[in-house]
Write a protein that holds these residues in place. Structure first.
Motif, PDB file in Angstrom:
ATOM      1  N   ALA A 191       0.756  -1.125  -0.171  1.00  0.00           N
ATOM      2  CA  ALA A 191      -0.094   0.142   0.069  1.00  0.00           C
ATOM      3  C   ALA A 191       0.774   1.418   0.145  1.00  0.00           C
ATOM      4  CB  ALA A 191      -0.691  -0.066   0.978  1.00  0.00           C
ATOM      5  N   ASP A 192       2.079   1.120   0.433  1.00  0.00           N
ATOM      6  CA  ASP A 192       3.077   2.519   0.597  1.00  0.00           C
ATOM      7  C   ASP A 192       3.611   2.480  -0.310  1.00  0.00           C
ATOM      8  OD1 ASP A 192       4.531   0.363   1.373  1.00  0.00           O
ATOM      9  OD2 ASP A 192       5.252   1.069   3.161  1.00  0.00           O
ATOM     10  N   GLY A 193       3.710   1.645  -1.503  1.00  0.00           N
ATOM     11  CA  GLY A 193       4.405   1.709  -2.678  1.00  0.00           C
ATOM     12  C   GLY A 193       5.881   0.676  -2.454  1.00  0.00           C
ATOM     13  N   ASN A 194       5.866   0.345  -1.334  1.00  0.00           N
ATOM     14  CA  ASN A 194       7.072  -0.721  -1.346  1.00  0.00           C
ATOM     15  C   ASN A 194       6.928  -1.890  -2.325  1.00  0.00           C
ATOM     16  OD1 ASN A 194       9.480  -1.867   0.359  1.00  0.00           O
ATOM     17  ND2 ASN A 194       8.026  -3.382   0.372  1.00  0.00           N
ATOM     18  N   THR A 195       8.091  -2.439  -2.985  1.00  0.00           N
ATOM     19  CA  THR A 195       8.220  -3.517  -3.649  1.00  0.00           C
ATOM     20  C   THR A 195       8.172  -4.698  -2.813  1.00  0.00           C
ATOM     21  OG1 THR A 195       9.134  -2.377  -5.649  1.00  0.00           O
ATOM     22  CG2 THR A 195       9.159  -4.917  -5.510  1.00  0.00           C
ATOM     23  N   VAL A 196       7.443  -5.612  -3.166  1.00  0.00           N
ATOM     24  CA  VAL A 196       7.192  -7.209  -2.364  1.00  0.00           C
ATOM     25  C   VAL A 196       7.692  -8.135  -3.362  1.00  0.00           C
ATOM     26  CG1 VAL A 196       5.885  -8.500  -0.882  1.00  0.00           C
ATOM     27  CG2 VAL A 196       5.238  -5.934  -1.133  1.00  0.00           C
ATOM     28  N   TYR A 197       8.810  -8.920  -3.035  1.00  0.00           N
ATOM     29  CA  TYR A 197       9.238 -10.141  -3.677  1.00  0.00           C
ATOM     30  C   TYR A 197       8.632 -11.274  -3.292  1.00  0.00           C
ATOM     31  CZ  TYR A 197      12.323  -6.257  -4.693  1.00  0.00           C
ATOM     32  OH  TYR A 197      13.174  -5.258  -4.909  1.00  0.00           O
ATOM     33  N   GLY A 198       8.520 -12.428  -4.127  1.00  0.00           N
ATOM     34  CA  GLY A 198       7.984 -13.561  -3.814  1.00  0.00           C
ATOM     35  C   GLY A 198       8.052 -14.725  -4.768  1.00  0.00           C
ATOM     36  N   GLN A 199       7.737 -15.946  -4.372  1.00  0.00           N
ATOM     37  CA  GLN A 199       7.820 -17.058  -5.362  1.00  0.00           C
ATOM     38  C   GLN A 199       6.532 -17.738  -5.110  1.00  0.00           C
ATOM     39  OE1 GLN A 199      10.362 -17.867  -2.435  1.00  0.00           O
ATOM     40  NE2 GLN A 199      11.561 -16.035  -3.341  1.00  0.00           N
ATOM     41  N   LEU A 200       5.771 -17.990  -6.737  1.00  0.00           N
ATOM     42  CA  LEU A 200       4.454 -18.307  -6.671  1.00  0.00           C
ATOM     43  C   LEU A 200       4.590 -19.956  -7.072  1.00  0.00           C
ATOM     44  CD1 LEU A 200       1.588 -17.552  -6.657  1.00  0.00           C
ATOM     45  CD2 LEU A 200       1.935 -17.307  -9.386  1.00  0.00           C
ATOM     46  N   PHE A 201       4.013 -20.776  -6.422  1.00  0.00           N
ATOM     47  CA  PHE A 201       4.158 -22.104  -6.576  1.00  0.00           C
ATOM     48  C   PHE A 201       2.509 -22.480  -7.098  1.00  0.00           C
ATOM     49  CE2 PHE A 201       7.212 -21.548  -3.149  1.00  0.00           C
ATOM     50  CZ  PHE A 201       7.878 -22.398  -3.444  1.00  0.00           C
ATOM     51  N   SER A 202       2.604 -22.948  -8.343  1.00  0.00           N
ATOM     52  CA  SER A 202       1.098 -23.200  -8.707  1.00  0.00           C
ATOM     53  C   SER A 202       1.060 -24.575  -9.261  1.00  0.00           C
ATOM     54  CB  SER A 202       1.051 -22.462 -10.240  1.00  0.00           C
ATOM     55  OG  SER A 202       1.135 -20.973 -10.142  1.00  0.00           O
ATOM     56  N   PRO A 203      -0.056 -25.310  -8.786  1.00  0.00           N
ATOM     57  CA  PRO A 203      -0.427 -26.631  -9.239  1.00  0.00           C
ATOM     58  C   PRO A 203      -0.305 -27.149 -10.647  1.00  0.00           C
ATOM     59  CG  PRO A 203      -2.111 -25.800  -7.960  1.00  0.00           C
ATOM     60  CD  PRO A 203      -1.213 -24.548  -8.437  1.00  0.00           C
ATOM     61  N   LYS A 204       0.139 -28.002 -11.227  1.00  0.00           N
ATOM     62  CA  LYS A 204       0.346 -28.495 -12.644  1.00  0.00           C
ATOM     63  C   LYS A 204      -0.892 -28.451 -13.349  1.00  0.00           C
ATOM     64  CE  LYS A 204       4.789 -31.158 -11.748  1.00  0.00           C
ATOM     65  NZ  LYS A 204       5.501 -32.295 -11.768  1.00  0.00           N
ATOM     66  N   LYS A 205      -2.003 -28.862 -12.573  1.00  0.00           N
ATOM     67  CA  LYS A 205      -3.526 -28.899 -12.966  1.00  0.00           C
ATOM     68  C   LYS A 205      -4.260 -27.749 -12.324  1.00  0.00           C
ATOM     69  CE  LYS A 205      -3.493 -33.855 -13.966  1.00  0.00           C
ATOM     70  NZ  LYS A 205      -4.299 -35.136 -13.701  1.00  0.00           N
ATOM     71  N   MET A 206      -4.156 -26.646 -13.013  1.00  0.00           N
ATOM     72  CA  MET A 206      -5.091 -25.510 -12.359  1.00  0.00           C
ATOM     73  C   MET A 206      -6.631 -25.649 -12.695  1.00  0.00           C
ATOM     74  SD  MET A 206      -3.057 -23.299 -11.034  1.00  0.00           S
ATOM     75  CE  MET A 206      -3.796 -21.633 -11.036  1.00  0.00           C
ATOM     76  N   ILE A 207      -7.246 -25.210 -11.577  1.00  0.00           N
ATOM     77  CA  ILE A 207      -8.731 -25.424 -11.977  1.00  0.00           C
ATOM     78  C   ILE A 207      -9.360 -23.920 -11.302  1.00  0.00           C
ATOM     79  CG2 ILE A 207      -9.153 -27.886 -10.961  1.00  0.00           C
ATOM     80  CD1 ILE A 207     -10.118 -26.585  -8.356  1.00  0.00           C
ATOM     81  N   LYS A 208     -10.769 -23.835 -11.955  1.00  0.00           N
ATOM     82  CA  LYS A 208     -11.346 -22.416 -11.421  1.00  0.00           C
ATOM     83  C   LYS A 208     -11.534 -22.544  -9.944  1.00  0.00           C
ATOM     84  CE  LYS A 208     -15.346 -19.687 -12.735  1.00  0.00           C
ATOM     85  NZ  LYS A 208     -16.685 -19.867 -13.601  1.00  0.00           N
ATOM     86  N   ASN A 209     -11.447 -21.174  -9.326  1.00  0.00           N
ATOM     87  CA  ASN A 209     -11.631 -21.151  -8.032  1.00  0.00           C
ATOM     88  C   ASN A 209     -10.778 -21.862  -7.070  1.00  0.00           C
ATOM     89  OD1 ASN A 209     -13.955 -19.263  -8.020  1.00  0.00           O
ATOM     90  ND2 ASN A 209     -15.238 -20.951  -8.257  1.00  0.00           N
ATOM     91  N   GLN A 210      -9.423 -21.781  -7.450  1.00  0.00           N
ATOM     92  CA  GLN A 210      -8.566 -22.336  -6.805  1.00  0.00           C
ATOM     93  C   GLN A 210      -8.152 -21.785  -5.568  1.00  0.00           C
ATOM     94  OE1 GLN A 210      -5.938 -24.158  -9.182  1.00  0.00           O
ATOM     95  NE2 GLN A 210      -5.505 -25.186  -6.988  1.00  0.00           N
ATOM     96  N   PRO A 211      -8.171 -22.399  -4.210  1.00  0.00           N
ATOM     97  CA  PRO A 211      -7.699 -21.921  -2.937  1.00  0.00           C
ATOM     98  C   PRO A 211      -6.253 -21.811  -2.880  1.00  0.00           C
ATOM     99  CG  PRO A 211      -7.933 -24.585  -3.043  1.00  0.00           C
ATOM    100  CD  PRO A 211      -8.244 -24.195  -4.197  1.00  0.00           C
TER     101      PRO A 211
END
Length: 694
Positions: free
Chosen positions: A444-464
């Motif tokens: 919110a204050d403009g700070n850049t946030v970094y991260g690693q996104l782990f995604s399932p090999k089989k994505m579905i709609k409305n993923q938790p």
């Protein structure tokens, strides 16, 4: 009827998508290596491996570097192996068994709840294996240059014993205070050490029983980290101010002064050869290893944060010719000086790939010129490098996004040989691992946030989805297996959660390392305003805005400092975070600022108010999301009372919560079975609260 059949079909289809293809135990079954060391001469290495709680020492030597197990500890008993070293002649390995060296109290650990009190022992074994020799009860061993004796510490005193264990240990000398930081002189005739006396500390030299201890330039300061010159004629050390009685502002940032001093051992003449600039960035570096002071052949080498990144510098012994060895926007760590004292090897988060900011690769540099060269590259993680005794071969701990850490030989800019690959169990699900993606977004204050996104090999709609928050806080999560054991467990858990069907975002929030001083040392963080929480909230909001993510099914978990930020998320933003697991987190940042004999700080009242507002317990009334609290009651990093207090507040509010208490273990899950239990409880809770309600 048709509607019911349709719902049933959808549930069956979803269950197939979310069906796990491996167990949590299997993804945690890797042989985690640590304590990688090289012999001072020759081409021998050794390391400790934790194989599902069974900790043992392995060795390897040229030319084939076959992993050989030389100890036979066959129980998951929570007794860690640390302080590995190989004697200069290459015939002995000395190590410590027991304790918790990642905690503030390094005393014995009884994670197995044994009826027999555990010990912390200094042990020795032949490099080729055989009988384990008990040198004595104590810690922090240091082998003599002639490979015949070992120094170690116990109850604040320095002891000495023969490495073969044929004579009992005895006190090397007596000095008041807590004595440690000892270093043999190059000829093995003297010992330099630090005598910590609470508000000040001296550097001393022990010669023999007939000669009084020689105190080097004693002052009102705290002297630390003594290193001998290669010829044994001088000693360099770090000097920081003593602990005075002045009353400082709590909320303002202050420069932490430090300097490098040298002393002529024969004359006792000492001088300050370098003083850090009086800026916030140039304060004494609060990173692993601190200043990393070392005396190379004709240079003194150290680490400074003064240009906004932790870098290596060298300087002449007279204070002239200061040189930045590793310029650039990256940090250095895991620094080792070769036995020839000409070359430094280290890990750094830089490389040809832009995403190397969230990796580690190995580099070398000469001590007298800025000629940094890469020893590894690519999409892997290479950390904790060492140089062989012949100064020709380099080793490290190597991992990828899919493969856990293994010792490795590196040359030609890449890993050329993995060591001990056969130790990875056949049921380890390496083919099921996903490769995380580097992401960035704004708080919110403009700070850049970094991260690693782990995604399932089989994505579905409305993923938790789940936000993972690391501890430390001065840590960085990578685009691969983490070379620290605590975070390697979390990396495995994140992979398991993805395999269950969650999208997982691991957040590198401000206060962490890897992105420069201003990111590492932000204003208003922690108990002074929790500014870093903005990054956690931003992570949840970023996930909620991603296509396919169910914004009503975002969970959060983290341990230690990550537990603190998880608790803040659940207390302040239950509408965003639908459920969470607070693992040994700090839930109350308020503490009395009064110290006996000192006037309260001028801003003590304001600081206390801000600390309270920075505490999760201040948000009990808005805390509505389902919560699991986990804590071990021998925690030496975060007081068990932090969770006791939170539980009592929940009970007084009649707020239902779940909990898991681990008796006798510490902050670091010394028993594999306990680490597995915690991971299983976390995964089951998040699945039940976020996924099974679909």
């Amino acid at each position: 009827m048709k509607k019911s059949l349709l719902i049933l079909f959808m549930l069956l289809s979803t269950s197939k998508i979310f069906a796990q293809s491996f167990s949590l135990k299997s993804v945690l079954s890797y042989p985690f290596p640590s304590q990688l060391v090289a012999a001072p001469t020759g081409t021998k290495i050794a390391w400790a491996a934790n194989e599902q709680g069974k900790r043992n020492i392995y060795t390897a030597a040229a030319p084939d570097y076959k992993a050989v197990k030389i100890t036979s500890y066959n129980e998951d008993d929570g007794q860690e192996l640390t302080s590995l070293s190989i004697s200069p002649d290459g015939t002995w390995i000395v190590f410590v068994r027991g304790g918790d060296h990642g905690g503030r109290d390094g005393g014995p650990v009884n994670a197995a709840s044994s009826a027999i009190a555990p010990k912390i022992q200094v042990l020795a074994i032949s490099f080729t294996g055989g009988k384990i020799i008990t040198i004595g009860e104590g810690d922090n061993p240091l082998i003599s240059p002639n490979s015949k004796q070992v120094l170690f510490s116990k109850a604040g005193q320095v002891l000495i014993a023969p490495i073969d264990g044929l004579m009992p240990a005895k006190n090397l000398f007596y000095a008041k205070g807590i004595n440690g930081g000892y270093k043999w002189s190059p000829d093995g005739e003297k010992v330099a050490f630090v005598s910590n006396r609470t508000d000040h500390a001296f550097v001393g030299i022990y010669t023999n029983d007939e000669t009084p201890v020689q105190w080097l330039s004693p002052s009102f300061a705290k002297d630390n980290m003594p290193v001998w010159s290669p010829d044994g004629k001088e000693i360099a050390f770090i000097r920081t101010p003593g602990s005075g009685s002045e009353t400082d502002s709590i909320l303002s940032r202050k420069h932490q002064a430090w300097a490098i001093c040298t002393v002529n051992v024969s004359t006792g003449q000492g001088k300050q050869i370098w003083k850090a600039p009086e800026t916030i960035r140039a304060s004494y570096p609060s990173i692993d290893g601190g200043a990393n002071l070392q005396w190379a052949r004709d240079k003194i080498v150290f680490t400074s944060y003064e240009d906004g990144w932790p870098h290596l510098y060298s300087i002449n012994p007279d204070g002239s010719g200061r040189l930045l060895l590793t310029p650039g926007n990256y940090g250095v760590e895991n620094i080792k000086l070769g036995s020839d004292k000409k070359t430094l090897v280290f890990a750094a988060n830089t490389g040809k790939d832009g995403d190397d900011l969230e990796r580690r690769h190995v580099y070398k540099v000469s001590v007298n010129q800025a000629n940094m060269q890469p020893l590894s590259s690519g999409k892997g993680i290479e950390a904790y490098p060492v140089i062989s005794g012949d100064n020709l071969t380099f080793f490290c701990l190597s991992a990828t996004a899919e493969r856990p850490l293994l010792p490795a030989v590196i040359a030609g800019g890449k890993v050329i040989k993995l060591i001990g690959e056969s130790l990875i169990p056949t049921d380890f699900p390496i083919k099921e691992m996903v490769v995380p993606k580097h992401v960035r977004f704004k708080a919110a204050d403009g700070n850049t946030v970094y991260g690693q996104l782990f995604s399932p090999k089989k994505m579905i709609k409305n993923q938790p989805a789940i936000v993972y928050v690391h501890g430390g806080p001065q840590r960085q999560m990578f685009l691969g297996w983490n070379p620290m054991d605590y975070y390697s467990i979390d990396y495995a858990l994140n992979q398991y959660l993805v395999n269950l069907g969650f999208t997982v975002l691991a957040v590198n929030y401000r206060l962490g390392t890897g992105y420069g001083f201003d990111f590492h040392k932000p204003m208003g963080a922690g108990a002074q305003g929790a500014s870093e929480y903005q990054d956690i909230k931003a992570a949840g909001e970023w996930l909620a805005a991603q296509p396919g993510i169910n914004k009503d099914q975002i969970g959060i978990y983290g341990g230690s400092y990550g537990g603190y930020l998880t608790a803040l998320a659940l207390g302040k933003d239950s509408k965003l975070f639908a459920a969470g697991v607070d693992i040994h987190g700090v839930n109350n940042r308020f503490s009395s600022q009064a110290t006996e004999g000192k006037e309260p700080a001028p801003d003590a009242t304001l600081a206390a108010k801000i600390a309270l507002s920075s505490s999760p317990v201040s948000y009990i009334n808005t805390w509505t999301s389902p919560t699991l609290i986990i804590h071990a009651d021998d925690d030496r990093n975060v007081a068990f009372n932090q969770s006791v207090d939170l539980a009592r507040r929940f009970e007084d509010k009649h707020f239902e919560f779940e909990f898991l208490v681990i008796p006798d273990d510490t902050h670091h899950w010394m028993k594999f079975s306990n680490g597995l239990k915690v991971s299983e409880a976390t995964a089951k809770f998040l699945k039940r609260k976020l996924m099974d309600k679909k």
